[in-house]
Design an enzyme around this catalytic site. Sequence first.
Site, PDB file in Angstrom:
ATOM      1  N   ASP A 298      34.903  49.481  69.011  1.00 15.38           N
ATOM      2  CA  ASP A 298      34.395  48.109  69.043  1.00 15.38           C
ATOM      3  C   ASP A 298      35.571  47.189  69.405  1.00 15.38           C
ATOM      4  O   ASP A 298      36.722  47.610  69.516  1.00 15.38           O
ATOM      5  CB  ASP A 298      33.731  47.729  67.707  1.00 15.38           C
ATOM      6  CG  ASP A 298      32.765  46.552  67.885  1.00 15.38           C
ATOM      7  OD1 ASP A 298      32.807  45.889  68.936  1.00 15.38           O
ATOM      8  OD2 ASP A 298      31.968  46.284  66.964  1.00 15.38           O
TER       9      ASP A 298
HETATM   10  C1  BGC Z   1      30.517  43.492  68.303  1.00 15.97           C
HETATM   11  C2  BGC Z   1      29.813  44.517  69.160  1.00 15.97           C
HETATM   12  C3  BGC Z   1      29.763  44.042  70.585  1.00 15.97           C
HETATM   13  C4  BGC Z   1      31.153  43.745  71.070  1.00 15.97           C
HETATM   14  C5  BGC Z   1      31.216  43.302  72.516  1.00 15.97           C
HETATM   15  C6  BGC Z   1      31.827  43.043  68.899  1.00 15.97           C
HETATM   16  O1  BGC Z   1      32.355  41.953  68.216  1.00 15.97           O
HETATM   17  O2  BGC Z   1      30.714  44.025  67.020  1.00 15.97           O
HETATM   18  O3  BGC Z   1      28.522  44.745  68.657  1.00 15.97           O
HETATM   19  O4  BGC Z   1      29.133  45.002  71.378  1.00 15.97           O
HETATM   20  O5  BGC Z   1      31.708  42.727  70.256  1.00 15.97           O
HETATM   21  O6  BGC Z   1      30.652  42.066  72.708  1.00 15.97           O
END
Ligand code: BGC
Length: 771
Positions: A298
């Site tokens: 993530d």
């Molecule tokens: C979130 C993810 C997301 C990623 C990209 C993160 O902060 O936890 O769910 O896919 O950002 O936007």
Amino acid sequence: MKLVALSSSIVAGFAALMLVGPPSARADNAAQAPIGGIEESVDIDLLLSRMTLDEKIGQLVQRMGGRSKSLNSRLGPDELDRVRRGEVGSYLHVAGAEPLRELQRVAVEESRLGIPLLFSMDVVHGYRTIFPVPLAMAASWDPDAARQHARIAAREASAAGLHWTFAPMVDVARDPRWGRIVEGAGEDPYLGSRMAAAQVHGFQGDSLAAPDTIMAGTKHFGAYGAAEGGRDYAGADLGERALQETYLPPFHAAVEAGTASFMTAFNALNGVPTTGNEALLRTMLREDWGWQGLLLSDWRAVEELQAHGVAESRQDAAALAMRAGVDMDMVSDIYADDLRAAIEADPALLPLLDGAVRRILTVKRDMGLFADPYAYHDAGREASVMLSGSHRQAARKVAQQSIVLLQNDADVLPLARNAGRIALIGALADDALSQLGSWRAQGQEGDVVTLRAALEAAHADVIYTTGVDTRSDDTSGIVAAVTAAEAADVIVVALGEDYDWSGEARSRSSLELPGRQSELFEALAATGKPLVVVLMGGRPLAIPEIAEKADAVLMTWLLGIEAGPAIVSTLFGENNPGGKLPASFPRTTGQVPVNYDHLPSGRPADPDLSRDTARYMDQPITPLYAFGHGKSYTDFAYGPLRLDNARMPADGGSATVSLDVTNAGDRAGDEVVQLYVRDPVASVSRPVMQLRGFQRVSLAPGETRRVSFTLRADQFALWSAGGDWIVEPGVIEIMVGSASDDIRTRGEVVIEGSAPGSIAPAAIATTTRAQ
Ligand code: BGC
């Protein structure tokens, strides 16, 4: 062949690695081409053997091309130089067939090896055509609706140059304080598994190589949904049984459905941050489950291993994530900047790096990007596909299916067409942005038809007033709201949370109506006029006062661009609500978690308060609205349950459960027939009930339908005290009904013998076929 159709100026280095294709203009590669392999397929071993260490690391790097609300904004000259140097494998927060064609051209034509880039974005509940938020779609209890939504989202996103979405989010969430409950399918592993698989199928279609499919990025692998106290990013402390039986099944279902990628969870599981959790990722996911797709961290989660306190330096963090099995580093640039030093310090990381690169190249090959890197960059397709009539229609249908009728005292709903004057009250009734939810990809506020717009279009006599806003303490509008209510025949008040109350980092300590909405509600209730509450938002709320005083309550979540028409058609009965809650509604915040599938206690709740049993002193122990609850404008009668087999062998046995369901009212309607099971005596205590099948059926007035479920013995497997899956002998109780607290018919089946349930997470997840 496709490559020939490309611009002849292409000096795609990878072309040299293909069996057929134009000769490469690059001397270093041209000398070695072509090499054996499948036609139009790249020879990944050969490509790997020609990559420098830095080029390999480059493939592991995902950079932000912009931010989620300012896409492509970072794609300047320096960024293009990185691509030319082969330092990037993927971008996120980018979009647009043309701009991404140019970016892809730079990668394919101007980098040494010409390896195509992967373009990604959070396409969570629609790209341009925004569907209901995922929690709402789960309330449809219709996996096919979820699949269709994903298919449409993929069609639109792929036309805009995207290869990859960070969805579905399949985290089981049992604490509605957690703001991200809105992004998933709620509290149940079985419903969550069905929704997970359906969306993976929808995004990826039959072939990743088809230019209108995108790769699913199922997230957030681990137990992110179990964050302590519902606080986002907090750790989860879970027993192995809860992890295996509750949190992992939807991920396993995604594996079974073929998800090509996973994203790791931000948080720690039993003290081990997931992004550095070798036992969970490399051992369990890759080795035990046999999954070989692309594992992405993530956002900055590799870097955050330091903040978690398990890595002393960036180099440590790089080594930890690589050992754990994280193939691609989202945004933190730790792999980009520090993996080389980590490998130099520990050469054992080198084969792990090769494995990661191989998986990334394999995904690029499977998406057809080596064969045609521009397949996703057709501006004509982009222009024609967005927000088409049929996409909008599908969004409306799913929105209608997602609405849950929580209560309807004295049948106030549906409203008659000649209902007289309607006082429509509440800021949310006129808030287009909120219906798009927290992830809105390329959804536009202007595409949304609000409740206000739809009601004013459908009914001649509507007075609208805001009352109060969800975020301010200003109560001055209540007087006007009461005046409007008193002059009306019926009040429709929109209450709840706007889009920014739920989502990432949007946890709440209280589940009550935010702002001064309770005061508005009380003032309207005091008028004595028929009062319909349209509840909006991204989580279950604690609304006992509404349950007590409103005549009807519709849970309408955040329904996407067709929110208004979907709600209005439900108010007037053209749509008979058939949604069911995917998560229990508590009576108060202090009652959470209040999931239906809890363990029995030694002293089950007893209304006789003279005895010491499971209870709260200040309120009933039951939820306000139970999991699976949802009423209809018609009534359904359940016939007795029939089983074709009273006994089944633990090893491979199955039984078919069937019953007749009748629409006993005078309106067509949908019922979600729910099948729960219980193992009353086992080696470990089993939940009081567990969902193992459901089917949404549409019935005409008076119509009877035979509903059947095939139950397999391995659906009763449990995670044993010894740490493995097992199907144990004995009686299984079967309960079928309209909600977890509304069981209408029962039966039982006997499991004979015992069997190892080695595929149990899959067994729980696998569709219980309903004919
Ligand atoms: C979130 C993810 C997301 C990623 C990209 C993160 O902060 O936890 O769910 O896919 O950002 O936007």
